[in-house]
Design an enzyme around this catalytic site. Sequence first.
Site, PDB file in Angstrom:
ATOM      1  N   LYS A 285       0.625  -1.324   0.333  1.00 22.86           N
ATOM      2  CA  LYS A 285      -0.077   0.221  -0.082  1.00 22.86           C
ATOM      3  C   LYS A 285       0.788   0.916  -0.150  1.00 22.86           C
ATOM      4  O   LYS A 285       1.691   1.184   0.624  1.00 22.86           O
ATOM      5  CB  LYS A 285      -1.407  -0.081   1.120  1.00 22.86           C
ATOM      6  CG  LYS A 285      -1.669   0.728   1.037  1.00 22.86           C
ATOM      7  CD  LYS A 285      -3.273   0.324   2.122  1.00 22.86           C
ATOM      8  CE  LYS A 285      -4.455   0.893   1.806  1.00 22.86           C
ATOM      9  NZ  LYS A 285      -5.126   1.423   3.008  1.00 22.86           N
ATOM     10  N   GLU A 372     -19.784  -5.784   9.878  1.00 21.85           N
ATOM     11  CA  GLU A 372     -20.580  -5.200  10.347  1.00 21.85           C
ATOM     12  C   GLU A 372     -21.250  -6.100  11.153  1.00 21.85           C
ATOM     13  O   GLU A 372     -22.281  -5.967  12.220  1.00 21.85           O
ATOM     14  CB  GLU A 372     -20.935  -3.797   9.841  1.00 21.85           C
ATOM     15  CG  GLU A 372     -20.533  -3.256   9.560  1.00 21.85           C
ATOM     16  CD  GLU A 372     -19.527  -3.554   8.099  1.00 21.85           C
ATOM     17  OE1 GLU A 372     -18.888  -2.148   7.529  1.00 21.85           O
ATOM     18  OE2 GLU A 372     -19.687  -3.759   7.293  1.00 21.85           O
ATOM     19  N   ARG A 400     -25.680  -2.952   7.050  1.00 24.06           N
ATOM     20  CA  ARG A 400     -25.241  -3.851   6.060  1.00 24.06           C
ATOM     21  C   ARG A 400     -25.671  -5.202   7.543  1.00 24.06           C
ATOM     22  O   ARG A 400     -25.966  -6.185   7.014  1.00 24.06           O
ATOM     23  CB  ARG A 400     -23.614  -3.903   6.084  1.00 24.06           C
ATOM     24  CG  ARG A 400     -22.693  -2.198   5.374  1.00 24.06           C
ATOM     25  CD  ARG A 400     -21.963  -2.850   4.628  1.00 24.06           C
ATOM     26  NE  ARG A 400     -22.007  -4.345   3.621  1.00 24.06           N
ATOM     27  CZ  ARG A 400     -20.436  -4.613   3.131  1.00 24.06           C
ATOM     28  NH1 ARG A 400     -19.084  -3.785   3.482  1.00 24.06           N
ATOM     29  NH2 ARG A 400     -20.218  -5.384   2.418  1.00 24.06           N
TER      30      ARG A 400
END
Length: 641
Positions: A285, A372, A400
């Site tokens: 990253k 979640e 969600r």
Amino acid sequence: MTSRPDTPLLDTVDTPADLRKLEPKQLRQLADELRAEMISTVGSTGGHLGSGLGVVELTTAIHYVFNTPEDRLIWDVGHQAYPHKILTGRRDRIRTLRQGGGLSGFTKRSESEYDPFGAAHSSTSISAGLGFAVANKLAGTPGKAIAVIGDGAMSAGMAYEAMNNAEQAGNRLVVILNDNDMSIAPPVGGLSAYLARMVSSSEYLGLRSLASKVARKFSRRVHTSLEKAEEFTRGMVTGGTLFEELGFYYVGPIDGHNLDHLIPVLENVRDSDQGPILIHVVTQKGKGYAPAEESADKYHGVAKFDVVSGKQDKGPGGGPPAYQNVFGETLAKLANDDPLICAITAAMPSGTGVDKFAQAHPTKAFDVGIAEQHGVTFAAGLAAQGMRPFCAIYSTFLQRAFDQVVHDVAIQNLPVRFAIDRAGLVGADGATHAGSFDITYLATLPNFVIMAAADEAELVHMTYTAAMHDTGPIAFRYPRGNGTGVALPETPELLKIGKGRIVRDGSKIALLSLGTRLAESLKAADQLEAKGLSTTVADLRFAKPLDHEMIERLMRTHEVIVTVEEGAIGGLGAHVLTLASDKGLTDAGLKIRTLRLPDIFQDHDTPDRQYDEAGLNADNIVDTVLKALRHNSAGVEEARA
């Protein structure tokens, strides 16, 4: 903020068709120029940086090898797709990223044929890719689906649900695991690259297929033993046993920044009749930009920055604290005296302020990853065992887990505390991240208490009130960004459930504000008073239960009632209208108007422009009142200004 880099080769590429005209030896230069262009762009616009830098070579290789857009390329989350946008005909608009009328910060179907599936929430790519692949298979049309998943998205159960079902796609589905954090199996230079090429080659796949056919001639026990031996041997070398068990042929790990390794593997996979296939690519990253490499978390999403120094333009220092930090620090203080308090977040510790809590109480802070649904039910279990869990989740991501909120929390009346961050409009992140619906979807549920903070001081009080509420689920919402600048209380106040407050007394107009639009309601009251219209302003504090006594009194003593909320239709305004109907006030000539977010998905823009479009600024409130006063018919209307 930044000067444009010199990109002579990239300047010749407008679409992937142009890219495929290049010689393989030119791709290294192209990738370097693409990375420079992306750094320069995000330096000028702000946005997501680290993830996109990590997939520059991978993006180049995919578009070079596969026949996009006929081969469907689906990016998980979508914030890693800036290099993809540059290579797919959008370079001339790339410096409009996340600006009103400009390019979205995520993939978007209406933006380009190269964005076959919009994504801004995590872990959807394999499911969507499976849909594309199976549709092509059933129709007998060519084309593969390539799903690029990573950046934590593999921590969500949905990804594994899709993989468990993916065998139906056959060789039409290719999943690329962009492993940019903690590698499942780190690449080991030339050896791993050689192994990846070997196990993806037509010779190996052909030999494997032949061996499988021969093995079937033996007894079932011998056949099974041979399959297990082959799988175990390859899994020991490559680390792919988990994916094999889910029905994928595993290739990798390979260095995602080495084009000489990537290209032949992708070509082998493209031409293979084996499938579905998962390619494990290891990337870094922030690759190629030192500040982002050294601090991947801080350079995940950035403000405008100077490319040379890496210094971000975050505006003047000081000022009010961010709402999430007010929450996190308040919760940490409360937990000093309450051993039952704990905090849960879903891959957003700094975004929700749970990192502040975790610093003080590391054993009671839980980051469940991008999960979640699990986080909510985990909190329900904690609550059922006597803990006081705070589930800190962005409003858009709590959507969600709605089934878990209903089934595991509300029906059982468990005292889970929901700290709902990023409630309301969110500017440059647009419709996918706006917290528009939480009032509406939570206020329908029996047993729920729902609060909305008008400022950072109110957030302190509501955090404390939630901690002390042990009789059922309770939620409190607060916006993105910094507070209003009010002083924070030394000692939090325990709010009385379902009771609002009058912040300004009047006699003709009543503005019922819930949450962050209180300041605009007060400005509107000033303008109305200047026109000779005596105005009451109430901060309701609670969307559920409503302060029936106060609201009914205001309805009986005022000519016009206007509700003001930063939420979708079906929220506060609908509940106030229901109250008026239940009390028979709709026949008394009372004029009620509801101001809320419009019934559209608002595109990304500056917050001020979004509020203007929504009709939630002071001028809009005043205009609504004046139109209501001029209205000749009696009764109740739910109307926009």
